[in-house]
Design a protein around this motif. Structure first.
Motif, mmCIF file in Angstrom:
data_model
loop_
_atom_site.group_PDB
_atom_site.id
_atom_site.type_symbol
_atom_site.label_atom_id
_atom_site.label_comp_id
_atom_site.label_asym_id
_atom_site.label_seq_id
_atom_site.Cartn_x
_atom_site.Cartn_y
_atom_site.Cartn_z
ATOM 1 N N LEU A 164 -40.526 8.762 10.823
ATOM 2 C CA LEU A 164 -41.336 9.857 10.312
ATOM 3 C C LEU A 164 -42.412 9.344 9.357
ATOM 4 N N HIS A 165 -42.013 8.484 8.434
ATOM 5 C CA HIS A 165 -42.963 7.959 7.447
ATOM 6 C C HIS A 165 -44.069 7.145 8.093
ATOM 7 N N GLU A 166 -43.713 6.246 8.983
ATOM 8 C CA GLU A 166 -44.654 5.249 9.482
ATOM 9 C C GLU A 166 -45.487 5.724 10.677
ATOM 10 N N VAL A 167 -44.964 6.691 11.441
ATOM 11 C CA VAL A 167 -45.650 7.085 12.669
ATOM 12 C C VAL A 167 -45.956 8.582 12.716
ATOM 13 N N TYR A 168 -44.930 9.407 12.645
ATOM 14 C CA TYR A 168 -45.140 10.837 12.834
ATOM 15 C C TYR A 168 -46.057 11.434 11.765
ATOM 16 N N HIS A 169 -45.804 11.106 10.500
ATOM 17 C CA HIS A 169 -46.604 11.698 9.430
ATOM 18 C C HIS A 169 -48.069 11.282 9.492
ATOM 19 N N PRO A 170 -48.385 10.016 9.735
ATOM 20 C CA PRO A 170 -49.805 9.661 9.879
ATOM 21 C C PRO A 170 -50.483 10.375 11.047
ATOM 22 N N ILE A 171 -49.743 10.637 12.115
ATOM 23 C CA ILE A 171 -50.307 11.379 13.245
ATOM 24 C C ILE A 171 -50.649 12.808 12.820
ATOM 25 N N ILE A 172 -49.689 13.472 12.220
ATOM 26 C CA ILE A 172 -49.877 14.878 11.837
ATOM 27 C C ILE A 172 -50.972 15.012 10.778
ATOM 28 N N LEU A 173 -50.921 14.182 9.741
ATOM 29 C CA LEU A 173 -51.952 14.238 8.706
ATOM 30 C C LEU A 173 -53.303 13.804 9.263
ATOM 31 N N GLY A 174 -53.288 12.872 10.215
ATOM 32 C CA GLY A 174 -54.532 12.434 10.839
ATOM 33 C C GLY A 174 -55.241 13.570 11.545
ATOM 34 N N LEU A 175 -54.482 14.443 12.204
ATOM 35 C CA LEU A 175 -55.085 15.596 12.874
ATOM 36 C C LEU A 175 -55.618 16.609 11.862
ATOM 37 N N ARG A 176 -54.834 16.881 10.831
ATOM 38 C CA ARG A 176 -55.262 17.871 9.848
ATOM 39 C C ARG A 176 -56.468 17.396 9.050
ATOM 40 N N GLU A 177 -56.544 16.095 8.771
ATOM 41 C CA GLU A 177 -57.622 15.573 7.935
ATOM 42 C C GLU A 177 -58.825 15.106 8.751
ATOM 43 N N MET A 178 -58.723 15.078 10.071
ATOM 44 C CA MET A 178 -59.839 14.656 10.905
ATOM 45 C C MET A 178 -61.021 15.601 10.701
ATOM 46 N N PRO A 179 -62.209 15.080 10.363
ATOM 47 C CA PRO A 179 -63.347 15.949 10.062
ATOM 48 C C PRO A 179 -64.073 16.438 11.314
ATOM 49 N N LYS A 180 -63.287 16.845 12.286
ATOM 50 C CA LYS A 180 -63.826 17.380 13.539
ATOM 51 C C LYS A 180 -62.735 18.225 14.168
ATOM 52 N N PRO A 181 -63.085 19.218 14.988
ATOM 53 C CA PRO A 181 -62.077 20.130 15.533
ATOM 54 C C PRO A 181 -61.176 19.470 16.566
ATOM 55 N N VAL A 182 -59.907 19.893 16.553
ATOM 56 C CA VAL A 182 -58.897 19.391 17.490
ATOM 57 C C VAL A 182 -58.314 20.573 18.253
ATOM 58 N N VAL A 183 -58.364 20.493 19.566
ATOM 59 C CA VAL A 183 -57.812 21.520 20.452
ATOM 60 C C VAL A 183 -56.555 20.971 21.107
ATOM 61 N N ALA A 184 -55.491 21.754 21.144
ATOM 62 C CA ALA A 184 -54.305 21.411 21.920
ATOM 63 C C ALA A 184 -54.329 22.228 23.201
ATOM 64 N N GLY A 185 -54.338 21.545 24.346
ATOM 65 C CA GLY A 185 -54.239 22.207 25.635
ATOM 66 C C GLY A 185 -52.817 22.063 26.135
ATOM 67 N N VAL A 186 -52.001 23.062 25.868
ATOM 68 C CA VAL A 186 -50.561 22.969 26.117
ATOM 69 C C VAL A 186 -50.281 23.377 27.559
ATOM 70 N N ASN A 187 -50.064 22.386 28.399
ATOM 71 C CA ASN A 187 -49.949 22.606 29.842
ATOM 72 C C ASN A 187 -48.520 22.839 30.319
ATOM 73 N N GLY A 188 -47.564 22.870 29.417
ATOM 74 C CA GLY A 188 -46.163 23.078 29.784
ATOM 75 C C GLY A 188 -45.336 23.102 28.522
ATOM 76 N N PRO A 189 -44.053 22.771 28.587
ATOM 77 C CA PRO A 189 -43.196 22.813 27.407
ATOM 78 C C PRO A 189 -43.752 21.984 26.241
ATOM 79 N N ALA A 190 -43.717 22.570 25.050
ATOM 80 C CA ALA A 190 -44.037 21.876 23.800
ATOM 81 C C ALA A 190 -42.792 21.996 22.930
ATOM 82 N N VAL A 191 -42.024 20.918 22.865
ATOM 83 C CA VAL A 191 -40.669 20.965 22.312
ATOM 84 C C VAL A 191 -40.547 19.999 21.136
ATOM 85 N N GLY A 192 -39.831 20.418 20.087
ATOM 86 C CA GLY A 192 -39.569 19.531 18.966
ATOM 87 C C GLY A 192 -40.849 19.000 18.352
ATOM 88 N N ILE A 193 -40.951 17.671 18.232
ATOM 89 C CA ILE A 193 -42.154 17.073 17.677
ATOM 90 C C ILE A 193 -43.358 17.364 18.566
#
Length: 270
Positions: A92-121
């Motif tokens: 979580l510390h080394e991989v998951y958190h940098p991914i999540i914070l990277g999306l929130r702090e990215m100075p450009k819009p991010v779209v999720a195109g959810v094409n099927g199950p979105a489960v857990g992480i």
């Protein structure tokens, strides 16, 4: 027909480009895009790459095959702690958190195109995006409780912020699927598209954003992050701490065994 071209092929993620738009395609279709160690590192690098590239003005995240992401790859397991328990906190510390914070702090819009199950992480990843468009047949599932764990990847922040305490508790404690139409009704996502047009619709939205006022979008993200997600880093740390506690329980062992054996778990509360 999509105009996106492959720009970089990681082992588990494909990065595509079409002008100012980038598409990060989760690419472990044989596992419904489950997260193993390599997947996490590839996705993190892809996110950092599009963030640093000033020619990228909007980003789409979607999944290859039949699903967006089925969550953590339980078959791959985790490295052990000195006490012999799965070391989920380090991941979580080394991989998951940098991914999540990277999306929130990215100075450009991010779209999720959810094409099927979105489960857990995988659900957390979608929720970390700025706009979520889902296929009619897609669903969202905080499946952590079904194996004796707790929400992580920021879901304890994003979900209640989007749909309120009562529904967040329902998703987290009952561990039931929320179909895309219900997710739209609840306010968990922004749009629902027919299965056959989901990718085209998501790409069109991303390309529209890529032609928009990038700095305006960045300013809006800063405003809403400050208003809604202040303290997210501390909450991610709390998630990791509690998740590590859960990884040392008998219920987690039973949950994983039941998942592998395709049977209902027999939790003892220990």
């Amino acid at each position: 027909m999509s105009a996106y071209e492959l720009a970089h092929e990681y082992e588990t993620v494909h990065l595509h480009r079409d002008g100012g738009a980038a598409k990060i395609e989760l690419h472990r279709p044989e596992t419904m895009n489950a997260w193993n160690k390599q997947f996490g590192h590839d996705l993190l690098d892809a996110i950092r790459t599009v963030t640093a590239d000033e020619s990228v003005r909007a980003v789409l995240i979607t999944g290859a095959g039949r699903g967006f992401s089925s969550g953590a790859d339980l078959k791959a397991g985790f490295d052990p702690t000195p006490a012999g328990h799965p070391d989920v906190q380090t991941v979580l510390h080394e991989v998951y958190h940098p991914i999540i914070l990277g999306l929130r702090e990215m100075p450009k819009p991010v779209v999720a195109g959810v094409n099927g199950p979105a489960v857990g992480i995988g659900c957390s990843l979608a929720m970390a995006s700025d706009l979520v468009i889902a296929a009619q047949s897609a669903y969202f599932l905080l499946a952590f409780v079904n194996i004796g764990l707790v929400p992580d990847g920021g879901s304890s922040v994003f979900v209640p912020a989007k749909i309120g305490f009562a529904r967040a508790m329902e998703m987290s404690m009952l561990g039931e699927r929320v179909p895309a139409p219900k997710a739209l009704e609840w306010g968990l996502i922004n749009r629902v598209a027919p299965d056959e047009s989901l990718l085209a619709d998501a790409e069109a939205l991303t390309e529209m954003l890529a032609q928009g006022p990038t700095k305006s979008y960045a300013g809006t993200k800063r405003q809403l992050n400050t208003r809604v997600y202040t303290g997210i880093a501390e909450q991610l740390e709390l998630e990791a701490q509690i998740q590590q506690e859960q990884a040392a329980t008998s219920d987690f062992v039973e949950g994983v065994m039941a998942f592998a054996e395709k049977r209902p778990p027999r939790f003892s509360g220990a």
